[in-house]
Write an enzyme that holds these catalytic residues in place. Sequence first.
Site, PDB file in Angstrom:
ATOM      1  N   LYS A  64      15.902 -29.943 -30.283  1.00 22.97           N
ATOM      2  CA  LYS A  64      15.302 -30.824 -31.292  1.00 22.97           C
ATOM      3  C   LYS A  64      14.737 -32.056 -30.604  1.00 22.97           C
ATOM      4  CE  LYS A  64      16.988 -30.902 -35.989  1.00 22.97           C
ATOM      5  NZ  LYS A  64      18.017 -31.439 -36.864  1.00 22.97           N
TER       6      LYS A  64
HETATM    7  C1  E4P Z   1      17.253 -31.314 -40.149  1.00 23.59           C
HETATM    8  O1  E4P Z   1      17.226 -30.619 -39.168  1.00 23.59           O
HETATM    9  C2  E4P Z   1      18.135 -32.479 -40.337  1.00 23.59           C
HETATM   10  O2  E4P Z   1      19.337 -32.233 -39.665  1.00 23.59           O
HETATM   11  C3  E4P Z   1      18.521 -32.739 -41.767  1.00 23.59           C
HETATM   12  O3  E4P Z   1      17.944 -31.797 -42.646  1.00 23.59           O
HETATM   13  C4  E4P Z   1      18.406 -34.156 -42.198  1.00 23.59           C
HETATM   14  O4  E4P Z   1      18.800 -34.246 -43.541  1.00 23.59           O
HETATM   15  P1  E4P Z   1      19.293 -35.588 -44.227  1.00 23.59           P
HETATM   16  O5  E4P Z   1      18.100 -36.331 -44.709  1.00 23.59           O
HETATM   17  O6  E4P Z   1      20.143 -35.109 -45.383  1.00 23.59           O
HETATM   18  O7  E4P Z   1      20.090 -36.357 -43.205  1.00 23.59           O
END
Ligand code: E4P
Length: 214
Positions: free
Chosen positions: A83
């Site tokens: 990521k």
């Molecule tokens: C995506 O890969 C993220 O980990 C995640 O969906 C972020 O979500 P949030 O806005 O609930 O923290």
Amino acid sequence: MKFFLDTADIEEIKRAKALGILDGLTTNPSLVSKTGRKFSELLPELVTLVDGPISAEVIATDTAGMIKEAEALAAVAPNIVIKIPLIPDGLVATRVLKSKGIKTNVTLCFNALQALLAAKAGATYVSPFIGRLDDIGHVGMDVVSDIKTIFTNYKFTTQIIVASIRHPLHVLEAALIGADIATIPFSVFDKLVSHPLTDKGLKRFLDDWKKVPR
Ligand code: E4P
């Protein structure tokens, strides 16, 4: 459409996996921090639980640092996806990692032009954060729709991971748009299968079956 679980919690992963419809996993620094565990110990355990792609995020914000971290994370298992934050250094890192055969999930995407840049950089996946856009009064899912149109127009192979999902309707809308993947928190994953009329209908069938002569 593929379902990833958005968590670093082992118990949640085991419970979701038991349903037999889990295709992958996404983590982020906040989710890892909730576990209270070292990521270097947690990640190898996650790898034993999930067969599909597992996203692990870099912490560095400069290209060289991201590449160094990415190489170390990718060495843990072949199904690790790196990521990378959607910032200029991240785009450069994405391009370099592609040339090294390392898969990337370009994260923290909040508009379709950012997604276009990620695709041009060679991202394997891009993650638009829907819920966080909804939280500030935008229609997050419109971004997913625009990304889908752009990727179709230009035949990009970058896959769309709909992220920051808050409720089952987000999953439905993502599927209707034709997003490749929804990464779903366990609280939402757990709700997807339930419907009160299913429970009521099942109860009636079982009650009526008791009246059938045997
Ligand atoms: C995506 O890969 C993220 O980990 C995640 O969906 C972020 O979500 P949030 O806005 O609930 O923290």
